[in-house]
Design a protein around this motif. Structure first.
Motif, mmCIF file in Angstrom:
data_model
loop_
_atom_site.group_PDB
_atom_site.id
_atom_site.type_symbol
_atom_site.label_atom_id
_atom_site.label_comp_id
_atom_site.label_asym_id
_atom_site.label_seq_id
_atom_site.Cartn_x
_atom_site.Cartn_y
_atom_site.Cartn_z
ATOM 1 N N TYR A 287 94.793 -3.972 31.898
ATOM 2 C CA TYR A 287 93.491 -3.602 31.318
ATOM 3 C C TYR A 287 93.675 -2.840 30.000
ATOM 4 N N LEU A 288 94.730 -2.038 29.929
ATOM 5 C CA LEU A 288 94.954 -1.231 28.729
ATOM 6 C C LEU A 288 95.825 -1.923 27.698
ATOM 7 N N LYS A 289 96.633 -2.855 28.116
ATOM 8 C CA LYS A 289 97.608 -3.468 27.206
ATOM 9 C C LYS A 289 96.974 -4.027 25.932
ATOM 10 N N PRO A 290 95.863 -4.781 26.004
ATOM 11 C CA PRO A 290 95.259 -5.286 24.754
ATOM 12 C C PRO A 290 94.793 -4.172 23.825
ATOM 13 N N LEU A 291 94.336 -3.053 24.408
ATOM 14 C CA LEU A 291 93.870 -1.935 23.583
ATOM 15 C C LEU A 291 95.039 -1.278 22.864
ATOM 16 N N PRO B 242 87.415 11.469 34.287
ATOM 17 C CA PRO B 242 86.793 10.256 34.812
ATOM 18 C C PRO B 242 85.275 10.332 34.910
ATOM 19 N N THR B 243 84.710 11.550 34.820
ATOM 20 C CA THR B 243 83.254 11.685 34.872
ATOM 21 C C THR B 243 82.599 11.558 33.509
ATOM 22 N N ASP B 244 83.395 11.502 32.444
ATOM 23 C CA ASP B 244 82.848 11.393 31.095
ATOM 24 C C ASP B 244 82.083 10.079 30.949
ATOM 25 N N LEU B 245 80.908 10.153 30.324
ATOM 26 C CA LEU B 245 80.056 8.967 30.218
ATOM 27 C C LEU B 245 80.729 7.861 29.413
ATOM 28 N N GLY B 246 81.394 8.213 28.311
ATOM 29 C CA GLY B 246 82.075 7.214 27.505
ATOM 30 C C GLY B 246 83.190 6.526 28.277
ATOM 31 N N ILE B 247 83.889 7.266 29.106
ATOM 32 C CA ILE B 247 84.960 6.695 29.924
ATOM 33 C C ILE B 247 84.383 5.740 30.967
ATOM 34 N N ARG B 248 83.275 6.131 31.551
ATOM 35 C CA ARG B 248 82.665 5.281 32.581
ATOM 36 C C ARG B 248 82.129 3.980 31.973
ATOM 37 N N ALA C 94 85.162 1.821 31.320
ATOM 38 C CA ALA C 94 85.665 1.270 32.579
ATOM 39 C C ALA C 94 84.812 0.089 33.031
ATOM 40 N N ARG C 95 83.526 0.235 32.906
ATOM 41 C CA ARG C 95 82.611 -0.860 33.292
ATOM 42 C C ARG C 95 82.873 -2.103 32.447
ATOM 43 N N ASP C 96 82.981 -1.916 31.137
ATOM 44 C CA ASP C 96 83.151 -3.060 30.243
ATOM 45 C C ASP C 96 84.503 -3.748 30.418
ATOM 46 N N LEU C 97 85.514 -2.973 30.829
ATOM 47 C CA LEU C 97 86.850 -3.553 30.995
ATOM 48 C C LEU C 97 87.091 -4.120 32.388
ATOM 49 N N GLY C 98 86.169 -3.830 33.309
ATOM 50 C CA GLY C 98 86.367 -4.288 34.676
ATOM 51 C C GLY C 98 87.152 -3.321 35.541
ATOM 52 N N LEU C 99 87.313 -2.092 35.070
ATOM 53 C CA LEU C 99 87.979 -1.055 35.847
ATOM 54 C C LEU C 99 86.994 -0.427 36.830
ATOM 55 N N PRO C 100 87.476 0.275 37.851
ATOM 56 C CA PRO C 100 86.556 0.987 38.757
ATOM 57 C C PRO C 100 85.678 1.955 37.976
ATOM 58 N N GLU C 101 84.396 2.005 38.287
ATOM 59 C CA GLU C 101 83.467 2.849 37.542
ATOM 60 C C GLU C 101 83.282 4.226 38.153
#
Length: 486
Positions: free
Chosen positions: A296-300, A434-440, A443-450
């Motif tokens: 998930y992070l590799k392309p970034l 993990p509670t930061d809105l930008g992080i969430r 995570a949603r856009d990348l398919g990571l757990p939200e």
């Protein structure tokens, strides 16, 4: 790493700049020590000896190479990655504590005896706190000699030497040139700086992505204290002997640093704080290699490698700003901080720009006068009282986990505020929000757990670099913090 002889020899033979600052190579035949990437022909392996610090090489009787200037290499990333006694001591020595308060002052800040600190530093670095501070003084002296026209007698005092004789002896011993000879060699290449200022180059390990680093500092900058002007991030500095103004400009091979100080004795401390602010002693290859194992992070990482964590030059200042930024937008947080600065900050003059104040010292802030919710006033009052009463240590030598425990006990401090301070003020490379809105959203856009729990579980594979993962996740959003200002 200096104990792994085979790896050190390979690094020197390949002139691998990735290991600059990790160890130093001393040559028995010439009695010179170098950084691994020194451009001269590598010596024979049997003539190489390796040291963990420049101070250890100097103490063993070697002088600094005039070609590669090993004393000016990036610092070891270990001191920013670790939270043990040696790492905490090194951060405090870089901040000038030994020069200001002596080794007893360093020991008092760390809560250990002088003997314990001496023993541990010698065991790991081959030199004690006095030798390490002496090496830093020598580097400060060289900077002043080569980049200014300050009289050499003033350079000696500004660099922290107790006498002109000690200054002359140390410079000649470390650099094999007298102070006047060093100045004569540098006269042809003195950088151009405004009157009263110093122009320096801050080295770093490649790669470095400036977008989020300078973008974040510029987008969240407090008016009057920080500004973006003509391609440089500028801000005021509160320093032990006075104040200063710094302009930091990202260039491909280094960071251009223009410093204006009211007292030259603050030069080494100012440089250390600017390096800390920009996370310049990081090891981006190690960070990116670990994060790239996650698909998930590799392309970034591949798109913009070398992201750093934007930090702070004043931990108490950042803690106050973190409280003001609770549950509000970046713009609102800047507005609250700007009002605080106007009401309680110390005015300064800035002939070269629009800076007007030093950020207020915590003891001068009256939360009751701030236009923020009552609950936030209580939180801020509790923080100020804890800092004033030495009930909490957020300084360069702080214990990260202990500081977390102290912060979470304060009213109004939740995981987001605590981890934000741990990441950007304390410098913990594994801090995570993990509670930061930008992080969430990322995570949603990348398919990571939200959910925070789910994301925490997934992020275990990113350790010990979760603070850097935060920078890559934030960068997926269309926000000013991710872009260099126009």
């Amino acid at each position: 790493m200096h104990e792994d002889r085979e790896s050190c020899v390979r690094a020197v033979q390949s002139k691998d700049a990735r290991f600059d600052g990790w160890f130093f190579t001393a040559v028995l035949t010439t009695r010179i020590y170098c950084r691994p990437s020194c451009p001269v022909v590598p010596p024979k392996p049997e003539n190489m000896v390796f040291y963990p610090s420049a101070a250890a090489a100097q103490q063993a009787g070697f002088r600094a190479c005039k070609r590669c200037r090993p004393d000016a290499s990036p610092g070891s990333p270990q001191w920013n990655e670790r939270a043990d006694l040696v790492a905490r001591a090194m951060r405090l020595i870089a901040d000038g504590v030994v020069d200001r308060d002596g080794v007893p002052g360093l020991a008092a800040r760390l809560g250990y005896s002088v003997r314990q600190i001496q023993r541990q530093l010698v065991a790991e670095l081959g030199a004690g706190p006095l030798a390490l501070a002496r090496a830093q003084r020598a580097q400060t002296a060289r900077l002043l000699i080569e980049t200014t026209t300050v009289p050499l007698t003033d350079v000696a005092l500004a660099a922290g030497f107790g006498s002109i004789r000690t200054f002359n002896e140390t410079v000649r011993e470390v650099f094999a040139l007298s102070p006047s000879e060093l100045r004569a060699r540098a006269a042809r290449r003195l950088p151009t700086a405004a009157p009263g200022s110093l122009m320096l180059r801050l080295p770093f390990r490649q790669p470095l992505c400036p977008d989020n680093l300078f973008g974040h500092l510029a987008a969240t900058g407090v008016p009057g204290v920080e500004e973006w002007r003509e391609g440089a991030y500028r801000r005021t500095l509160r320093l032990p002997h006075g104040h200063g103004i710094v302009a930091l400009r990202p260039l491909p091979e280094h960071i251009e640093c223009q410093l204006t100080l009211t007292d030259l004795r603050d030069l080494a401390t100012a440089i250390a704080r600017c390096r800390w602010l920009l996370d310049l002693d990081a090891d981006p290859l190690a960070v990116d290699a670990q994060l790239s194992t996650d698909p998930y992070l590799k392309p970034l990482v591949e798109k913009n490698p070398g992201r750093r964590v934007p930090r702070t030059v004043d931990t108490a200042e950042f803690a106050v700003r973190a409280v003001l930024g609770q549950q509000v937008s970046t713009a609102a947080a800047r507005t609250h901080a700007a009002r605080l600065v106007v009401a309680h900050g110390e005015p300064i003059e800035d002939p070269g720009g629009g800076l007007t104040h030093l950020f207020p010292m915590t003891e001068t802030i009256d939360p009751a006068k701030l236009a923020v919710p009552q609950s936030r006033r209580r939180t801020l009052a509790a923080l100020i009282a804890a800092l004033a009463g030495d009930e909490i240590d957020l300084g360069a030598g702080s214990d990260w986990n202990k500081a977390r425990e102290q912060l979470i006990d304060l009213p109004g401090f939740g995981p987001w505020t605590v981890e934000t301070i741990a990441m950007r003020a304390l410098g913990d490379p594994d801090a995570f929000v993990p509670t930061d809105l930008g992080i969430r959203y990322a995570a949603r856009d990348l398919g990571l757990p939200e959910t925070p729990a789910g994301l925490n579980g997934h992020a275990a594979a990113w350790r010990p670099w979760r603070a850097y993962a935060v920078q890559y996740l934030w960068a997926t959003g269309d926000h000013a913090i991710n872009k260099l200002p126009a």
